[in-house]
Design an enzyme around this catalytic site. Sequence first.
Site, mmCIF file in Angstrom:
data_model
loop_
_atom_site.group_PDB
_atom_site.id
_atom_site.type_symbol
_atom_site.label_atom_id
_atom_site.label_comp_id
_atom_site.label_asym_id
_atom_site.label_seq_id
_atom_site.Cartn_x
_atom_site.Cartn_y
_atom_site.Cartn_z
ATOM 1 N N ASP A 54 3.983 -6.136 3.468
ATOM 2 C CA ASP A 54 3.798 -5.035 4.408
ATOM 3 C C ASP A 54 4.836 -5.182 5.513
ATOM 4 O O ASP A 54 5.379 -6.260 5.728
ATOM 5 C CB ASP A 54 2.360 -5.026 4.951
ATOM 6 C CG ASP A 54 1.900 -3.614 5.314
ATOM 7 O OD1 ASP A 54 2.759 -2.746 5.547
ATOM 8 O OD2 ASP A 54 0.678 -3.392 5.367
ATOM 9 N N ASP A 95 6.284 2.205 6.337
ATOM 10 C CA ASP A 95 5.038 1.438 6.237
ATOM 11 C C ASP A 95 4.110 2.192 5.303
ATOM 12 O O ASP A 95 3.574 3.208 5.675
ATOM 13 C CB ASP A 95 4.440 1.298 7.639
ATOM 14 C CG ASP A 95 3.054 0.696 7.631
ATOM 15 O OD1 ASP A 95 2.639 0.147 6.607
ATOM 16 O OD2 ASP A 95 2.363 0.802 8.661
ATOM 17 N N HIS A 136 0.814 -1.233 0.000
ATOM 18 C CA HIS A 136 0.000 0.000 0.000
ATOM 19 C C HIS A 136 0.841 1.274 0.000
ATOM 20 O O HIS A 136 1.860 1.347 0.672
ATOM 21 C CB HIS A 136 -0.997 -0.008 1.157
ATOM 22 C CG HIS A 136 -0.421 0.033 2.551
ATOM 23 N ND1 HIS A 136 -0.243 1.207 3.243
ATOM 24 C CD2 HIS A 136 -0.017 -0.950 3.390
ATOM 25 C CE1 HIS A 136 0.235 0.943 4.449
ATOM 26 N NE2 HIS A 136 0.388 -0.357 4.569
ATOM 27 N N GLU A 139 -5.228 1.083 2.792
ATOM 28 C CA GLU A 139 -4.899 0.036 3.772
ATOM 29 C C GLU A 139 -4.995 0.538 5.203
ATOM 30 O O GLU A 139 -5.470 -0.176 6.078
ATOM 31 C CB GLU A 139 -3.478 -0.500 3.518
ATOM 32 C CG GLU A 139 -3.155 -1.782 4.298
ATOM 33 C CD GLU A 139 -2.683 -1.552 5.724
ATOM 34 O OE1 GLU A 139 -2.663 -2.530 6.495
ATOM 35 O OE2 GLU A 139 -2.349 -0.408 6.093
HETATM 36 ZN ZN ZN Z 1 1.245 -1.105 6.377
#
Ligand code: ZN
Length: 349
Positions: free
Chosen positions: A245, A190, A72, A224
Amino acid sequence: MPDYTIDVQGMVDFLTALLNIPSPTGYHEAAIEACENSFSNLPLALHRSRKGVLIGTWEGHEGSAPRGLTAHIDTLGAMVDTIKKDGRLKLTQLGGWAWGSVEGEGVTIMTQSGQTYRGTILPTKASVHIYGADARDFKRDSDHYEVRLDIRADDAEEVCILGISVGDFVAFDPRIEIGKAGFIRSRHLDDKAGVACIYGAVKALADAGLVPAQRAIVHISNYEEVGHGGAAGFPPDMAELLTIDMAAAGGPQNSDEFSVGICVKDAGGPYHIEMKRRLVALAEAADIPYRLDVYPYYGSDGEAYWRSGGDVAVGLIGPGVDASHHYERTHVDSLEATARLIAEYLLAE
Ligand SMILES: [Zn+2]
């Protein structure tokens, strides 16, 4: 063993460029477009879904059991909730972060008309010279933080005249720093690091003239952090989905910043056992450093697809990120290990 090389520097350059494009959840267009531009140099047939997901298809030797890869580009962020009487902004959160993690952070406010303004997230009682003990001890919640805009405006009316309004997106500065020792320090690793790993893996195989064993579907998700990014956008004949991820590294976790994390279970329960077995076997066969782990407060787009009815095997791997959803850090070794495991997965019979 097939011969390919991960272009680590190319992957870091891709990541750096992506980190510099603000993409709090819901404000994804520029980041998706940047991915589209980079991915257009890869052997992927690209299109965007109505929801805004970037989808790339890579024909494999076979198409009997297509394999999905998802990561994402949306990140944590905020939105203007209220313009206070004094012209400061109260925020509402996008994604799950702790207020203390953005204290003092620089922000960009993106207005409806496309203008941007700069500011800082501060406690409502920031100065120790003015507020003494109240500046040190206070509840870290939305009522006790605000944005101080770097503009001359004394009240809400003057702020509104500049075009700032309730509902404007607010992006946190990523503050990227790449150290000589190979550490990458930034917000929003992230999951932009995960997107970079997919890019690195596909580019390595394509550069080596290799083709995936099965048709591959690359799915770059845009929602996400609010839980439904992976709910749609996959073809009905897809047989399995590998979610890329971050691995939550640090403290009691088994993950680290130098290997690829293979998640066995998170807050949504265990991932598919066959996927886990295969990923471990692939890592061992190719001598890729990996860490199995369990993340207690974590969900993924793979689970979002399962919950939306996806009838596929789902696995999760990713680069190790320290202090996730805070000022994060990873290492190039972790990016390389993750990209290699993705490449091995795509090549595996
Ligand atoms: Zn993530």
